[in-house]
Design a protein around this motif. Structure first.
Motif, PDB file in Angstrom:
ATOM      1  N   ILE A 122       0.752  -1.273   0.098  1.00 20.09           N
ATOM      2  CA  ILE A 122      -0.068   0.042  -0.047  1.00 20.09           C
ATOM      3  C   ILE A 122       0.857   1.158  -0.037  1.00 20.09           C
ATOM      4  O   ILE A 122       0.477   2.303  -0.497  1.00 20.09           O
ATOM      5  N   ASP A 123       2.074   1.199   0.359  1.00 23.68           N
ATOM      6  CA  ASP A 123       2.981   2.386   0.630  1.00 23.68           C
ATOM      7  C   ASP A 123       3.512   2.527  -0.914  1.00 23.68           C
ATOM      8  O   ASP A 123       4.025   3.834  -1.008  1.00 23.68           O
ATOM      9  N   GLN A 124       3.496   1.928  -1.714  1.00 20.99           N
ATOM     10  CA  GLN A 124       3.501   2.118  -3.254  1.00 20.99           C
ATOM     11  C   GLN A 124       2.539   2.769  -3.867  1.00 20.99           C
ATOM     12  O   GLN A 124       2.878   2.971  -5.033  1.00 20.99           O
ATOM     13  N   ALA A 159      -0.419   2.720 -13.587  1.00 25.39           N
ATOM     14  CA  ALA A 159       0.392   3.691 -14.394  1.00 25.39           C
ATOM     15  C   ALA A 159       1.474   3.765 -13.080  1.00 25.39           C
ATOM     16  O   ALA A 159       1.452   4.246 -12.163  1.00 25.39           O
ATOM     17  N   MET A 160       2.681   3.552 -13.654  1.00 23.54           N
ATOM     18  CA  MET A 160       3.989   3.514 -12.648  1.00 23.54           C
ATOM     19  C   MET A 160       4.939   4.714 -12.918  1.00 23.54           C
ATOM     20  O   MET A 160       5.117   4.873 -14.133  1.00 23.54           O
ATOM     21  N   VAL A 194       2.868   3.470  -7.881  1.00 21.98           N
ATOM     22  CA  VAL A 194       1.920   3.518  -8.591  1.00 21.98           C
ATOM     23  C   VAL A 194       1.083   4.851  -8.488  1.00 21.98           C
ATOM     24  O   VAL A 194       0.805   5.238  -7.486  1.00 21.98           O
ATOM     25  N   VAL A 195       0.910   5.666  -9.595  1.00 16.54           N
ATOM     26  CA  VAL A 195       0.307   7.142  -9.350  1.00 16.54           C
ATOM     27  C   VAL A 195      -1.223   6.791  -9.698  1.00 16.54           C
ATOM     28  O   VAL A 195      -1.910   7.918  -9.365  1.00 16.54           O
ATOM     29  N   GLY A 196      -1.815   5.827 -10.256  1.00 12.74           N
ATOM     30  CA  GLY A 196      -2.911   5.460 -10.262  1.00 12.74           C
ATOM     31  C   GLY A 196      -3.316   4.021 -11.397  1.00 12.74           C
ATOM     32  O   GLY A 196      -2.357   3.588 -11.804  1.00 12.74           O
ATOM     33  N   ILE A 197      -4.823   4.161 -11.671  1.00  7.12           N
ATOM     34  CA  ILE A 197      -5.031   2.819 -12.723  1.00  7.12           C
ATOM     35  C   ILE A 197      -6.058   3.894 -13.881  1.00  7.12           C
ATOM     36  O   ILE A 197      -6.644   4.618 -13.590  1.00  7.12           O
TER      37      ILE A 197
END
Length: 258
Positions: free
Chosen positions: A142-144, A212-213, A224-227
């Motif tokens: 979750i920290d990522q 989106a990494m 991970v900045v989002g999906i």
């Protein structure tokens, strides 16, 4: 030095070099590439078994619990015959019925109220245990899930199964290089307004739910900045991809834990 010694010493050196090289290959091969942490969910058409819907997804681990995260519209298409397809830590193609992993009582998905994403907690049961052990190795912490949005023009890696490519054995998610096109903007949807990051170029169907990494200095560490949840298009054919900010996903997972 005898002829025997002259012959044997180079041979022994060659064996040592070969073993060292083999050990190095094994070490490199055993490392999970960040892209192979992305899984696919295939949902056959219940009326027409010859067709199916496919989306991408990630696995998030938090407080010793495992969650499947994908686009909300993709989660709505899943059912008891849906399969979660993945490449395990040993590089082998695997699949498991989604119904075995998730709760059997009612809809296992928790849909966000303002954004097009959904999460589902992976249940702990004896039958699912071998698969859960494999999937935990592919999960991200979750920290990522980044709490902040990257700046415009930031280079992204968007990972998934566009046009269902890579979702049949040997399973191999595809990677598309993209760039952040906007700050976090409110976009209209059927629920009202949702926070969105726009990226370019647009990503093909099948990547919905894929991450989106952002990569740290080219290393194998990432955030991970989002999906991805879809596209925006106009009458000229211009397109942008829509990405749900990871902070919302992180918030949803934290609420599920509490």
């Amino acid at each position: 030095m005898s002829r025997f010694q002259v012959f044997v010493i180079p041979l022994l050196l060659a064996i040592v070099v070969q073993r060292t090289f083999a050990d190095e290959q094994q070490t490199v091969g055993s490392e999970i590439e960040r892209w192979d942490r992305v899984v696919a969910i295939r949902s056959p058409d219940e009326k027409d078994g010859s067709s199916s819907k496919l989306c991408s997804a990630i696995l998030v681990e938090a407080a010793d619990q495992l969650f499947v995260v994908t686009a909300g519209h993709a989660a709505e298409e899943t059912h008891r015959k849906s399969k979660l397809i993945y490449r395990d830590a040993d590089g082998k193609s695997q699949w498991v019925l989604l119904s075995l992993l998730l709760s059997e009582n009612g809809d296992p998905w928790s849909h966000d109220k303002v954004s097009d994403f959904a999460i589902a907690k992976v249940a702990s049961n004896e039958k699912a245990s071998p698969y859960v052990d494999q999937l935990k190795k592919l999960s991200i912490s979750i920290d990522q899930l980044s709490l902040t949005a990257p700046g415009r023009t930031t280079r992204l890696e968007i990972v998934g199964f566009p046009l269902a490519l890579g979702a049949t054995p040997p399973v191999s998610p595809l990677v598309v290089v993209s760039y952040v096109a906007s700050k976090e903007i409110e976009s209209s949807n059927k629920w009202g307004k949702e926070p969105i990051l726009y990226t370019a170029p647009p990503i093909a169907q099948g990547c919905s739910g894929g991450p989106a990494m952002v990569i740290d200095d080219g290393a194998n560490t990432f955030q991970v900045v989002g999906i991805v949840i879809g596209m925006m298009a106009d009458s000229t054919g211009a397109k942008l991809s829509k990405v749900v900010p990871a902070r919302l996903i992180r918030q949803s997972v934290e609420q599920a834990i509490r």
